[in-house]
Scaffold this motif. Structure first.
Motif, short mmCIF file in Angstrom:
data_model
loop_
_atom_site.label_atom_id
_atom_site.label_comp_id
_atom_site.label_asym_id
_atom_site.label_seq_id
_atom_site.Cartn_x
_atom_site.Cartn_y
_atom_site.Cartn_z
N GLU A 110 39.79 45.26 53.87
CA GLU A 110 39.70 44.19 52.89
C GLU A 110 40.91 44.18 51.95
OE1 GLU A 110 37.54 41.96 53.39
OE2 GLU A 110 36.53 43.15 54.94
N LEU A 111 41.46 45.37 51.66
CA LEU A 111 42.65 45.43 50.81
C LEU A 111 43.83 44.71 51.45
CD1 LEU A 111 42.62 49.11 49.46
CD2 LEU A 111 41.98 47.02 48.23
N LEU A 112 43.98 44.85 52.77
CA LEU A 112 45.10 44.19 53.43
C LEU A 112 44.92 42.68 53.48
CD1 LEU A 112 46.27 46.52 56.33
CD2 LEU A 112 46.90 46.46 53.92
N LEU A 113 43.69 42.22 53.63
CA LEU A 113 43.45 40.78 53.52
C LEU A 113 43.78 40.28 52.12
CD1 LEU A 113 40.11 40.35 55.54
CD2 LEU A 113 42.45 39.87 56.30
N GLY A 114 43.36 41.05 51.11
CA GLY A 114 43.69 40.68 49.74
C GLY A 114 45.18 40.73 49.47
N LEU A 115 45.87 41.71 50.06
CA LEU A 115 47.32 41.79 49.89
C LEU A 115 48.02 40.59 50.52
CD1 LEU A 115 49.83 43.38 48.98
CD2 LEU A 115 49.77 44.54 51.21
N ALA A 116 47.57 40.19 51.69
CA ALA A 116 48.15 39.01 52.34
C ALA A 116 48.01 37.78 51.45
CB ALA A 116 47.49 38.77 53.69
N ASP A 117 46.82 37.60 50.87
CA ASP A 117 46.59 36.48 49.97
C ASP A 117 47.48 36.60 48.73
OD1 ASP A 117 44.68 34.18 49.00
OD2 ASP A 117 44.71 35.65 47.37
N HIS A 118 47.59 37.80 48.20
CA HIS A 118 48.39 38.02 46.99
C HIS A 118 49.86 37.70 47.24
CE1 HIS A 118 49.81 39.89 43.31
NE2 HIS A 118 50.58 40.70 44.01
N LEU B 184 49.51 40.25 60.68
CA LEU B 184 50.17 39.20 59.89
C LEU B 184 51.55 39.71 59.49
CD1 LEU B 184 49.79 36.40 58.48
CD2 LEU B 184 49.33 37.71 56.40
N GLU B 185 52.56 38.98 59.89
CA GLU B 185 53.92 39.29 59.49
C GLU B 185 54.30 38.40 58.31
OE1 GLU B 185 58.49 38.49 60.97
OE2 GLU B 185 56.87 38.43 62.45
N MET B 186 54.90 39.00 57.29
CA MET B 186 55.34 38.24 56.12
C MET B 186 56.80 38.58 55.83
SD MET B 186 52.03 37.96 53.65
CE MET B 186 52.63 36.37 53.06
N SER B 187 57.62 37.55 55.84
CA SER B 187 59.05 37.68 55.61
C SER B 187 59.61 36.28 55.43
CB SER B 187 59.72 38.38 56.80
OG SER B 187 61.13 38.38 56.66
N GLU C 155 40.23 36.93 61.30
CA GLU C 155 41.24 36.07 61.94
C GLU C 155 41.41 34.77 61.15
OE1 GLU C 155 41.98 33.49 66.04
OE2 GLU C 155 40.33 34.93 65.95
N ALA C 156 40.28 34.18 60.73
CA ALA C 156 40.36 32.92 59.99
C ALA C 156 41.12 33.10 58.68
CB ALA C 156 38.96 32.38 59.73
N GLU C 157 40.91 34.22 58.00
CA GLU C 157 41.59 34.47 56.73
C GLU C 157 43.10 34.61 56.94
OE1 GLU C 157 42.14 34.65 52.86
OE2 GLU C 157 40.16 34.37 53.76
N LEU C 158 43.48 35.30 58.01
CA LEU C 158 44.90 35.44 58.30
C LEU C 158 45.52 34.10 58.66
CD1 LEU C 158 44.87 38.78 60.34
CD2 LEU C 158 45.43 38.46 57.93
N ARG C 159 44.78 33.29 59.41
CA ARG C 159 45.30 31.96 59.76
C ARG C 159 45.40 31.07 58.52
NH1 ARG C 159 46.05 31.33 65.00
NH2 ARG C 159 44.89 32.63 66.47
#
Length: 707
Positions: free
Chosen positions: A299-307, A268-271, A236-240
């Motif tokens: 972990e890949l989705l957390l990394g993708l969000a960061d990317h 996490l929505e990204m747009s 949660e903290a990483e997404l926030r």
């Protein structure tokens, strides 16, 4: 002259900067040149005044001292303490440290510091001014004039005047008074001496580590993503953190139901316009950790969000194009309870943690719409989409995690999806459930060609998934590398109640299942390699949401969008000089609330027919080419309203010269004879216990509403 104040820090420049400097910093009509050194211009969500003064400090001070990488806050010689006390406070680091020249100021935790004596941080570190620098939040200290402060990445030090601190990204060093700023770890240090125009030698202490001065820190100073196994709180903290850094393109929300143990299912929505569906912008989702002990996808989705966030901030054109044309939803953990159990027991058992907290396999927990679809096929009824309308009862009550996903799918017009698993290395596509009930049996879907293309996109962009020479995960098993890294689900093994087929048969979404590694719970040290292997595949698969055709179905008179219109496709691609295909893709999609639709297709020629209640059908021919990283071809449909039976009768009578009493028989049924939809009483109920009636009614309502 009070140029700037904030609750984080205040700087009074009038007495601290020599006469004439303002004219050098900001002469009339001065235009700031684009800096050639590292960018310190990511000011986040500050006020215009904060951004302006930060920009002023970065460029003007660097120009004046001819030291482009040195960012400074000025302190005066000890003999000037009594004067400095009148000038106001100078605030310190990101841990909330404060100090006032000749005074005492407390931070929010009650820690104090007196310049000339001691300054403290909430991390417990202290440093005597003139002897020892203040610590950062990692309790690292450094002696002024001897040793620079170190960052939190491992205690690397550098001697002032000789070597700058090293970052965790490769140990880059540089000589002070030249270029020494670490670009992502938040390293601080002390500049020995700089001569000012009219001042004596002044110690210039670099204290650019506070939130209040973060506009002077390199853009990714504290934003380095850490590859580790994030627990549920970390997740949660990483997404926030992504939302904090990229709030203009990111939004965090939770699904309607939490897990059995009441852990929210965070998405996490990204747009470029998060929070709402935009006309003609397709919606995409990645789901991971459905089986709690299969953790790589999480972990890949957390990394993708960061990317995606970092790419947006840095101006990556491909990511910018993706986020401005797509609405992306990332669910890193569908089964946080199972993850917790797997982690608590060491993460090495093959099955422990797979199920949710009620010991239910969530990938066997969805409505078995395959049985309804196969029943329709047996009666020669070509209806295999949006089948929730035909569902009467379940053989079980869905788990809360399953129910949350069902509502999510039925409420959101997803076009494409993928679901991450572990234990093998293959891209698996529908159908997952065999027609005959056999354990191994290829089960074609109407979109078999498109599904195979989607699976191959992921497999071919993964360095090992499609490699025919790679060994199987278990000695003696089959290696899917011989098949290009893809498989039909039922051909591998038949699954009933899976999420992949539920997406396809209940909504407009196409989904594949991605098995991304032999090791379900690898050590954290293996995660960077997993990211490297999957990054390109994840990005290329995302772009597939823009293949095929899209458009808007409208009323030809009013121009209003028509929701719920049916889009049917026939492949008429030429085979040779004398033959063309004549293949109906008997899986229709529907337009959503504004009349927009999407139909994923492989390259070729297609006839697309659109029908809607109360309108005449309309057919267009389109050629699909699917250029790389481009939006789908657009084909709109403007439907004319159909005459009512009474209007048809009147017109026929007029043409035949028959009076009203003569009567003319008219057909008042469906306008298309080719596609008969079964009535509810034709559907055999599933042999099961009834689902809670209120819940079933809500799900049926969602199916009828169709987004």
């Amino acid at each position: 002259m009070d140029l700037f104040k904030s609750r984080h820090y205040s700087i009074y420049f009038k007495d601290l900067i020599p006469n004439g400097l303002f004219s050098h910093i900001h002469p009339p009509n001065h235009q700031f040149a684009k800096p050639t050194h590292k960018s310190y211009t990511n000011y986040g969500r500050r006020s215009t005044a904060e951004n302006a003064i930060s920009h002023l400090l970065v460029h003007a001070v660097a120009d004046w001292f001819d030291a482009s990488s040195v960012l400074t806050i000025f302190s005066v010689p000890k003999s000037c303490d009594h004067q400095a006390a009148k000038r106001g406070p100078i605030w310190a680091d990101r841990c909330g440290v404060t100090s006032v020249v000749g005074q005492v100021r407390c931070d929010k935790r009650g820690m104090t510091g007196v310049v000339g004596q001691m300054c403290c941080g909430r991390c417990g570190g202290t440093g005597v001014v003139g002897q020892q620098a203040c610590c950062d939040r990692c309790v690292v200290t450094g002696v002024v004039g001897q040793q620079a402060c170190c960052d939190r990445c491992g205690g690397t030090t550098g001697v002032v005047g000789q070597q700058a601190c090293c970052d965790r990204c490769g140990g880059t060093t540089g000589v002070l008074l030249q270029v020494w700023w670490d670009n992502r770890c938040g390293v601080t240090g002390v500049v020995t001496e700089l001569k000012m125009m009219t001042w004596a030698a002044v110690v210039v202490v670099v204290a650019v580590v506070g939130r209040g001065m973060s506009s002077l820190i390199p853009a990714n100073d504290t934003n380095q993503f850490e590859w580790k196994h994030h627990n549920n709180d970390d997740l949660e903290a990483e997404l926030r953190r992504v939302v904090d850094r990229c709030g203009e393109v990111a939004r965090l929300y939770a699904l309607s139901e939490p897990s059995v143990r009441n852990v929210p299912l965070w998405v996490l929505e990204m747009s470029d316009n998060p929070g709402q569906h935009e006309m003609l912008e397709p919606e995409f989702k990645y789901v991971a950790n459905m089986h709690g002990n299969e953790v790589v996808g999480r972990e890949l989705l957390l990394g993708l969000a960061d990317h995606l966030c970092e790419g947006w901030r840095k101006g990556d054109q491909d990511i910018h194009n993706l986020l401005t044309s797509t609405r992306i939803h990332l669910l890193p953990s569908m089964n946080p309870d199972g993850w917790q159990l797997a982690t608590d027991t060491g993460g090495r058992a093959y099955l422990t943690g797979r199920m949710n907290n009620n010991s239910v396999d969530l990938n066997r927990d969805f409505p078995d719409l395959d049985r309804i679809m196969y029943s329709n096929e047996a009666r020669h009824v070509q209806h295999n989409n949006h089948l929730m309308e035909q569902l009467r009862q379940f053989n079980h009550q869905p788990q809360p995690e399953t129910l949350a996903i069902m509502k999510w799918i039925m409420n959101t017009p997803f076009v494409l999806s993928a679901n991450f698993h572990g234990g093998d290395l293959v891209a698996n596509y529908p159908y997952d459930s065999s027609r005959s009930g056999a354990y191994h049996e290829y089960a074609h879907s109407p979109d078999d060609e498109t599904f195979r293309h989607l699976a191959r996109v992921y497999a071919s962009n993964h360095p090992r998934m499609s490699d025919p020479t790679r060994p199987p995960c278990v000695p003696g098993d089959y290696s899917f590398g011989h098949d290009g890294g893809v498989t039909n689900g039922a051909a591998w093994y038949s699954v009933e109640g899976g999420m992949q087929d539920f997406n396809y048969l209940s909504s407009n979404a196409l989904e594949v299942t991605l098995e991304v590694g032999c090791d379900k719970y690898p050590p954290a040290s293996a995660l960077p390699k997993e990211w490297k292997d999957n990054k390109e595949a994840m990005m290329e698969y995302l772009w597939q949401v823009h293949t095929g055709v899209k458009g808007v179905v409208r009323d030809s008179l009013t121009g209003q969008g028509i929701p719920g219109a049916t889009i049917h496709v026939k492949n008429v691609t030429r085979i040779n000089d004398t033959h063309v295909r004549d293949d109906h893709l008997n899986h229709d999609v529907t337009s959503v609330r504004d009349g927009d639709y999407w139909r994923l297709l492989t390259p070729g020629d297609y006839e697309i027919t659109t029908t809607a209640e109360g309108y005449l059908p309309l057919t267009h021919t389109v050629t699909v080419t699917n250029p790389s990283h481009s939006e789908a071809i657009r084909r709109d449909f403007d439907l004319a309203q159909a005459p009512t039976p009474a209007e048809l009768q009147q017109k026929a009578m007029e043409e035949a010269g028959v009076g009203a009493a003569g009567g003319v028989a008219t057909r008042g049924g469906d306008m298309t004879d080719d596609y008969q939809y079964p009535q509810n009483d034709d559907v055999s109920p599933i042999d099961s216990i009834p689902l809670e009636e209120a819940l079933l009614g809500r799900l049926r309502g969602l199916g009828r509403f169709r987004y």
